[in-house]
Design a protein around this motif. Structure first.
Motif, PDB file in Angstrom:
ATOM      1  N   PHE A   1      46.649  46.421  39.323  1.00 22.01           N
ATOM      2  CA  PHE A   1      45.554  47.344  39.041  1.00 22.01           C
ATOM      3  C   PHE A   1      45.857  48.110  37.769  1.00 22.01           C
ATOM      4  O   PHE A   1      46.965  48.444  37.467  1.00 22.01           O
ATOM      5  CB  PHE A   1      45.351  48.316  40.210  1.00 22.01           C
TER       6      PHE A   1
ATOM      7  N   THR B   1      44.393  44.557  49.444  1.00 24.73           N
ATOM      8  CA  THR B   1      44.513  43.402  48.544  1.00 24.73           C
ATOM      9  C   THR B   1      44.693  42.110  49.331  1.00 24.73           C
ATOM     10  O   THR B   1      44.752  41.026  48.737  1.00 24.73           O
ATOM     11  CB  THR B   1      45.703  43.572  47.593  1.00 24.73           C
TER      12      THR B   1
ATOM     13  N   MET C   1      34.484  39.585  43.888  1.00 26.83           N
ATOM     14  CA  MET C   1      35.903  39.245  43.778  1.00 26.83           C
ATOM     15  C   MET C   1      36.126  37.770  44.088  1.00 26.83           C
ATOM     16  O   MET C   1      35.270  37.093  44.659  1.00 26.83           O
ATOM     17  CB  MET C   1      36.731  40.115  44.729  1.00 26.83           C
ATOM     18  N   THR C   2      37.326  37.299  43.727  1.00 23.63           N
ATOM     19  CA  THR C   2      37.692  35.900  43.945  1.00 23.63           C
ATOM     20  C   THR C   2      38.824  35.819  44.952  1.00 23.63           C
ATOM     21  O   THR C   2      39.874  36.467  44.785  1.00 23.63           O
ATOM     22  CB  THR C   2      38.138  35.238  42.624  1.00 23.63           C
TER      23      THR C   2
ATOM     24  N   ASP D   1      41.846  38.030  43.424  1.00 21.44           N
ATOM     25  CA  ASP D   1      41.671  39.478  43.596  1.00 21.44           C
ATOM     26  C   ASP D   1      42.048  39.936  45.005  1.00 21.44           C
ATOM     27  O   ASP D   1      42.518  41.064  45.193  1.00 21.44           O
ATOM     28  CB  ASP D   1      40.210  39.863  43.330  1.00 21.44           C
TER      29      ASP D   1
ATOM     30  N   PRO E   1      47.225  41.516  43.167  1.00 18.67           N
ATOM     31  CA  PRO E   1      46.670  41.786  41.833  1.00 18.67           C
ATOM     32  C   PRO E   1      47.287  43.051  41.220  1.00 18.67           C
ATOM     33  O   PRO E   1      47.711  43.955  41.951  1.00 18.67           O
ATOM     34  CB  PRO E   1      45.177  41.957  42.098  1.00 18.67           C
TER      35      PRO E   1
END
Length: 339
Positions: free
Chosen positions: A339, A240, A262-263, A267, A337
């Motif tokens: 999950f 992550t 993803m960002t 993310d 993030p």
């Protein structure tokens, strides 16, 4: 202006002025500064040939580069700082390029025998660096950019790589990240080993298990970093957060994050080491990049000053500098993030 005229202007002997300009240790610091200021104001420049005859010095320092990997942006910035500072003392840099370790060692022996340089700049050390031991055997003054393990004293300048990565890793752990990838330099290089120590110390302090799949060792290029990050993002569970060894590495990681849909900062988080390249500004990236920051150009400039101190007679054992590294938090490092 001639040396005699400068000496008369200062009310000093020609010998004292000459010794002050050439860094002899027996000249008082106040006198040396006074002479240097007057020489600068009056535009005095010693004749290079006469200077070599008077001092026995070549008026140059040496730098040996091995392989194409050492001719990249990091070395370019380092040389800018080193060369700029050396130029103020009319000292040239003799650069030699080689293809292998044996050729590099031979180059040092050749430079020592020819007396074409007064000292060497040594860079990219390993934990047990054969080059440093050779230069000490050859009695060539040098300053090492980094550190190595040796029983003998030598001059060096380094940044606190261990502390920098430990702080960056701890910050990501504070944000809730537990799967943190480290894209590090080549295995065996001192800076890379020190960074790994900082990473491991931060994980251990929080009781987070170490996963060897989350460490990559390589040269710092966009393409290599892209491939490493791409493969790590396919792991389950995936990382992550990333610790990127350089801004060039960060570009590759950023590309892999985007390709995975993803960002950055949402993310996946990232903190990169910033050597302060003028053409790659962390504040101008989108999102802005969190970094550990230390200017490699400033290091080059300071290395020149330390080398002149060594040439001036200061004992190598007294020429040690460890620079702290600044942690600059921006938008690329956010909470882990869910999950």
């Amino acid at each position: 202006m001639k040396l005699k005229e400068l000496a008369e202007h200062l009310g000093l002997s020609q010998t004292t002025v000459s010794r002050a300009l050439n860094g002899y240790p027996e000249v008082k610091e106040a006198t040396r500064l006074r002479v240097a200021q007057a020489a600068d104001e009056l535009g005095y420049r010693p004749n290079a040939s006469a200077l070599r005859l008077a001092t026995g010095r070549a008026g140059a320092v040496g730098l040996v580069l091995r392989g194409a990997d050492e001719l990249g942006p990091h070395m370019s910035e380092f040389l800018s700082g080193l060369g700029g500072r050396m130029a103020t003392q009319d000292i040239d840099i003799v650069v030699t390029t080689v293809a292998s370790q044996q050729e590099e060692l031979a180059a040092y022996r050749r430079l020592a025998a020819s007396r074409r340089v007064d000292a060497m700049i040594l860079h990219s050390p390993s934990l047990h660096d054969e080059r440093a031991e050779l230069l000490m055997d050859l009695r060539i003054p040098f300053v090492l950019h980094g550190r190595t393990n040796s029983a003998r004293p030598f001059a060096w300048l380094d940044i606190d790589n261990t502390g920098a990565v430990e702080r960056a890793t701890s910050h990501l752990l504070d944000l809730g990240h537990r799967r943190i990838a480290l894209l590090n330099g080549a295995k065996g290089r001192t800076f890379a080993e020190h960074r790994e120590l900082g990473y491991m110390a931060a994980l251990s302090a929080r009781g987070v298990p170490f996963d060897p799949a989350l460490i990559g060792n390589s040269v710092f290029t966009d393409e290599v970093a892209f491939r490493l990050a791409q493969s790590m993002l396919e792991l389950r569970p995936r990382p992550t957060a990333f610790l990127a060894g350089s801004m060039m590495t960060a570009l590759g990681v950023f590309r892999a994050i985007r390709q995975a849909g993803m960002t950055l900062g949402v993310d996946v988080s990232m903190i990169a080491h910033d050597d302060v390249f003028p053409y790659l500004n962390a504040d101008n990236m989108y999102p802005t990049m969190s970094t550990t920051r230390s200017s490699i150009r400033q290091a080059g400039s300071r290395m020149a000053e330390l080398l002149m101190q060594v040439l001036g007679g200061k004992p190598a054992a007294d020429v040690h500098e460890l620079w702290p590294v600044e942690l600059v938090l921006r938008e690329s490092s956010g909470p882990a993030p869910l999950f």
